[in-house]
Design a protein around this motif. Structure first.
Motif, mmCIF file in Angstrom:
data_model
loop_
_atom_site.group_PDB
_atom_site.id
_atom_site.type_symbol
_atom_site.label_atom_id
_atom_site.label_comp_id
_atom_site.label_asym_id
_atom_site.label_seq_id
_atom_site.Cartn_x
_atom_site.Cartn_y
_atom_site.Cartn_z
ATOM 1 N N ASN A 42 0.876 -1.176 0.000
ATOM 2 C CA ASN A 42 0.000 0.000 0.000
ATOM 3 C C ASN A 42 0.908 1.219 0.000
ATOM 4 N N VAL A 61 -6.758 -0.793 3.681
ATOM 5 C CA VAL A 61 -6.756 0.226 2.621
ATOM 6 C C VAL A 61 -7.809 1.285 2.935
ATOM 7 N N ILE A 67 -2.242 0.526 -4.534
ATOM 8 C CA ILE A 67 -1.687 -0.767 -4.149
ATOM 9 C C ILE A 67 -0.777 -1.260 -5.276
#
Length: 268
Positions: A42, A61, A67
């Motif tokens: 991430n 997230v 990502i």
């Protein structure tokens, strides 16, 4: 009518709040080659994980996070988290195989495919190894110079052995005793340990530094110093030798935070 409008507003606000918060999504990576140990980073939140043997992973997230999926065997791919991924908490990604094509090179004679003809055209004798002549041979890891010196210092097997003779015990090599008293054995053991640390550090740097610094930015001039900082940790070998990439990256992240704290400390 007013009640319906209020309900719609509350649902809308609830969805917006949910999108603005971090959620854990479960995903799966698909590919024609091995899907285990693919790095899932991430880049926005600076967190990471790796896939298991089935390509599955889980990572926190937020909406619009980037990502990055990266591995040696597949091409890197970036995915931006959208509303549907947040809502369903799932993500499925297909990665393309990384194919490194090399220019065609012809070395030596060109073979025709005709065995009798090709045998006549091949020059040189086949190599001979210890199996061919029926003698035993060592096929393990070749010892380094420091490891050989330490072996000589601790066993006395250096071709010039000093021996002490006792009628009760027979001959005893004096080299291990003298080296232990003089401190040479300890010095050689430290040298072997330093070489082991450096070899492990260089291996980790070559394999993981690119992906690690994607989510943990550091000035280019400080990156090598950071890895030396990691290797100086007394638990470096224990935490990184024969460990998974995930465990090593977790250790690096912990050292990264310590390294930044040291950089930000005011100097006297």
């Amino acid at each position: 009518m007013l009640k319906i409008n209020c309900f719609v507003i509350l649902v809308f606000v609830g969805v917006q709040i949910n999108f603005s918060q971090s959620v854990h999504i479960k995903g799966k990576v698909e590919s024609n080659v091995d899907v285990e140990n693919i790095h899932v980073i991430n880049k926005t939140a600076q967190t990471f994980t790796i896939t298991n043997r089935k390509g599955a992973f889980e990572i926190p997230v937020s909406l619009h996070d980037t990502i990055v999926f990266s591995s040696i065997q597949q091409k890197s791919k970036s995915v931006i988290i959208d509303e549907s991924m947040i809502l369903f908490k799932t993500l499925r990604v297909t990665l393309e195989e990384q194919i490194n094509e090399l220019d065609e090179v012809t070395v030596g004679r060109v073979l025709t495919g005709n065995l009798l003809s090709d045998v006549k055209n091949v020059e040189g004798d086949p190599p001979i190894n210890f199996y061919d002549v029926g003698i035993p041979g060592y096929t393990g890891k070749i010892a380094t110079q420091s490891e050989r010196r330490m072996n000589e210092a601790t066993t006395g097997s250096n071709g010039q052995k000093l021996k002490w003779y006792s009628p009760l015990t027979g001959s005893i090599p004096l080299n291990p005793i003298l080296n232990a008293i003089s401190g040479r054995t300890k010095q050689l053991k430290n040298q072997v340990k330093l070489e082991e640390k450096d070899e492990l550090m260089q291996s980790i740097k070559g394999r993981l530094s690119k992906d690690f610094f994607v989510s943990n930015p550091l000035d280019e001039a400080l990156k090598m110093d950071f890895f030396y900082f990691c290797a100086d940790d007394e638990n470096f070998i224990k935490r990184c030798k024969n460990q998974t990439d995930f465990n090593i990256l977790t250790f690096l992240r912990m050292k990264y935070n310590q390294y930044l704290e040291n950089l930000n400390k005011p100097t006297d």
